[in-house]
Design a protein around this motif. Structure first.
Motif, PDB file in Angstrom:
ATOM      1  N   LEU A  10      -3.712  -5.611   2.849  1.00 59.31           N
ATOM      2  CA  LEU A  10      -3.277  -4.281   2.469  1.00 59.31           C
ATOM      3  C   LEU A  10      -3.491  -3.309   3.621  1.00 59.31           C
ATOM      4  N   ALA A  13      -1.092  -3.825   6.490  1.00 56.60           N
ATOM      5  CA  ALA A  13       0.256  -3.365   6.184  1.00 56.60           C
ATOM      6  C   ALA A  13       0.345  -1.849   6.101  1.00 56.60           C
ATOM      7  N   ALA A  14      -0.735  -1.192   5.758  1.00 54.31           N
ATOM      8  CA  ALA A  14      -0.716   0.253   5.540  1.00 54.31           C
ATOM      9  C   ALA A  14      -0.311   1.045   6.781  1.00 54.31           C
ATOM     10  N   SER A  17       3.439   0.648   7.395  1.00 51.47           N
ATOM     11  CA  SER A  17       4.282   1.303   6.407  1.00 51.47           C
ATOM     12  C   SER A  17       4.218   2.820   6.548  1.00 51.47           C
ATOM     13  N   TYR A  91       1.864  -3.800  -2.225  1.00 53.18           N
ATOM     14  CA  TYR A  91       1.230  -3.782  -0.912  1.00 53.18           C
ATOM     15  C   TYR A  91       0.211  -4.905  -0.738  1.00 53.18           C
ATOM     16  N   ASN A  93       0.720  -8.147  -0.662  1.00 52.96           N
ATOM     17  CA  ASN A  93       1.250  -9.395  -0.095  1.00 52.96           C
ATOM     18  C   ASN A  93       1.046 -10.575  -1.032  1.00 52.96           C
TER      19      ASN A  93
END
Length: 112
Positions: A10, A13-14, A17, A91, A93
């Motif tokens: 998470l 990825a944050a 994004s 978020y 995955n």
């Protein structure tokens, strides 16, 4: 361990994004509660309740710890505590599954 990997994914990825200018993907619908679940109108919490609100309640915190052990103890929790499990799932995955949400929803529905 699963929760730690989920949060690591998470958090990885944050930042990416946050830089995107495209509109976020739509949030998938929450799974339907089991037939024996308490009706949503009688429940105190559901999958759309912000995590911080659930965790503020002793019984709610126990449900989150049961289904997502160690999640609220992570330093990263501060970054996502204001959103719901439904909002968090995309978020993750794949670390937060529909089955996990359904089990959590059932337990949350029992809290009045």
């Amino acid at each position: 361990m699963k929760t730690a990997m989920f949060v690591a994914a998470l958090m990885a990825a944050a930042p990416a994004s946050a830089q995107d200018t495209a509109a976020p993907a739509p949030v998938p619908a929450a799974p339907a509660p089991a037939a024996d679940a308490v009706p949503a109108s009688d429940a105190k919490f559901n999958l759309d309740t912000p995590l911080q609100d659930i965790v503020a309640d002793e019984k709610g915190k126990a449900v989150i710890e049961k289904h997502f052990p160690g999640m609220i103890a992570l330093p990263e929790y501060e970054m996502f505590k204001a959103i719901s499990l439904t909002q968090l799932q995309p978020y993750s995955n794949g670390k937060i599954t529909d089955e996990m949400l359904a089990a959590t929803a059932k337990d949350l529905a029992e809290i009045k």
